[in-house]
Scaffold this motif. Structure first.
Motif: not given
Length: 160
Positions: A96-104
């Protein structure tokens, strides 16, 4: 009534849970607190993946603003680019890349809004709320793109 072989009883579940907890307790004595914290933090949020997401979503923001002509709305095309970049990242990466994508997405859209309204930021009080709003919309676009990309990847790779 006979029990199916693939069903588990409450006792077997409790036994498995007890064994798992005992194994975790043994592992905790072997490793230090710092190593466990790094492992857990790395499994939740990956800085390397964040940098990749920041480059991909920042490029999507730039490409959206540069090549998609949407009059009357300045950063909507950039947010579409952030969504597309996060969608591709969610589609390509196994975890899951949810946190990284949201922060980026928040960083890319917030910086774009801040730099796009630099005169308002330097000489007035309206620049900071615009940057915060840009960061919020970028966070939402990045999270939604990663969610839908990961959902499509899971749907494509699931057994029928």
């Amino acid at each position: 009534m006979p029990q199916r072989s693939d069903q588990r009883t409450r006792d077997s579940f409790a036994d498995d849970l007890t064994e798992t907890l005992q194994d975790d307790a043994e592992q905790e004595t072997d490793s230090s607190f710092v190593q466990r914290a790094k492992h857990r933090a790395g499994s939740i949020f990956s800085p390397k993946l964040f940098l990749v997401a920041l480059a991909l979503l920042g490029g999507g923001m730039f490409a959206g603003n540069a090549f998609v002509p949407l009059p009357f709305v300045d950063n909507l095309a950039g947010l579409v680019g952030v969504f597309a970049g996060a969608f591709l990242l969610g589609l390509a990466v196994e975890r899951s890349t949810l946190l990284e994508s949201a922060a980026a997405g928040a960083v890319a859209a917030g910086l774009t809004a801040l730099l796009g309204n630099l005169a308002l930021t330097a000489f007035g009080d309206a620049g900071l709320p615009l940057a915060v709003f840009g960061a919020g919309t970028g966070l939402l676009a990045g999270a939604l793109g990663a969610y839908f990309g990961g959902d499509l990847r899971n749907g494509l790779t699931a057994d029928i």
